[in-house]
Design an enzyme around this catalytic site. Sequence first.
Site, PDB file in Angstrom:
ATOM      1  N   TYR A 192       0.833  -1.201   0.000  1.00  0.00           N
ATOM      2  CA  TYR A 192       0.000   0.000   0.000  1.00  0.00           C
ATOM      3  C   TYR A 192       0.868   1.252   0.000  1.00  0.00           C
ATOM      4  O   TYR A 192       2.079   1.191   0.247  1.00  0.00           O
ATOM      5  CB  TYR A 192      -0.928   0.002   1.220  1.00  0.00           C
ATOM      6  N   ARG A 249       8.064   4.203  -4.866  1.00  0.00           N
ATOM      7  CA  ARG A 249       8.141   3.246  -3.750  1.00  0.00           C
ATOM      8  C   ARG A 249       7.108   2.138  -3.917  1.00  0.00           C
ATOM      9  O   ARG A 249       7.373   0.978  -3.596  1.00  0.00           O
ATOM     10  CB  ARG A 249       7.952   3.967  -2.414  1.00  0.00           C
ATOM     11  N   ARG A 274      -8.702 -20.765  -0.827  1.00  0.00           N
ATOM     12  CA  ARG A 274      -7.571 -20.434   0.030  1.00  0.00           C
ATOM     13  C   ARG A 274      -6.404 -21.369  -0.255  1.00  0.00           C
ATOM     14  O   ARG A 274      -6.530 -22.590  -0.139  1.00  0.00           O
ATOM     15  CB  ARG A 274      -7.969 -20.529   1.508  1.00  0.00           C
ATOM     16  N   HIS A 309      -1.784 -21.277  -0.086  1.00  0.00           N
ATOM     17  CA  HIS A 309      -0.577 -20.503   0.153  1.00  0.00           C
ATOM     18  C   HIS A 309       0.187 -20.216  -1.135  1.00  0.00           C
ATOM     19  O   HIS A 309       0.879 -19.210  -1.238  1.00  0.00           O
ATOM     20  CB  HIS A 309       0.338 -21.242   1.148  1.00  0.00           C
ATOM     21  N   LYS A 331       6.422  -1.878   1.693  1.00  0.00           N
ATOM     22  CA  LYS A 331       5.300  -1.279   2.422  1.00  0.00           C
ATOM     23  C   LYS A 331       4.123  -2.260   2.401  1.00  0.00           C
ATOM     24  O   LYS A 331       3.153  -2.110   1.658  1.00  0.00           O
ATOM     25  CB  LYS A 331       4.927   0.073   1.821  1.00  0.00           C
TER      26      LYS A 331
END
Length: 287
Positions: free
Chosen positions: A34, A53, A99, A101, A148
């Site tokens: 983000y 960034r 779901r 990984h 971030k």
Amino acid sequence: MNNEVVYLNGRFVAPDQASVSVFDRGFLFADSVYEVIPYYRGIGFRLQQHLDRLVHSLRAIRIQANEDWAAILDELVQRNGGGSLSVYLQVSRGSAGYRTHTYDDRMQPTVFACTSPIRDIYGEGADQVQGYHVIVTADLRWHRCDIKSTGLLPNILVLQQAREAGADEALLVRDGLLSEGTSSNLFLVRQGVLYTPKRSSEILGGTTRELILELAAEAGIPYQEVDLRPEELATADEVWISSSTRGVIPVLSIDGEPVADGRKGPLWQKMFALFTCFQHRLMTGEA
């Protein structure tokens, strides 16, 4: 809040019309990054540096997302009335429909952005800036703080620890060295010299941090990027923190003890004036 319109995957919609899959990896795994970008008078403050960034974070976690970010955010700000707004932009890896990984590079990223009002701190002036009281505590975060990431649970817990102690922010220590705050970069002043921790994967390369160093260089203020130890806080003439939406903030006390005389220092006053001039140039197209 000022979320009359949000952006989601190519559409500007009302918040109650925006929805994301429960299998989105940003929701399940914090598999997302983000940015938070201040806009003043409808103009992005250090917008390109924020977007650079963002690209770094996306590349670091291998999310393929190529959008005209500036055009999206500028339009979102205008749709929400312009003025002084903070823009939150999040990009997740998307949803596999279940779901798991593991992930597939062909997944379609989820792009979301919203706005909220912020103060024009530079327009208000130095007298309106409230100094911070902080604590010092252990840095519990992962070692890729240059990314971030939305995985902010350690930051949240430490900030709550600070609030429960009557403080505004926490300064973090890892392996005997100061790193940064939960959502801010750190500066110390001693005998007219500005010190800040070295840039590394252990801290976020703050856009406001970089601007402080640029403005210091232009104004002839000596600075050093060095390792800083917690005990050095007690002998500092001034301590500051910085962030995009809060600018540069003087720290008045640490763990209940005043920094120097417990008031805003003269070098902070000078840096705030330099920030104010920079913002004016930005608003007038001179920056």
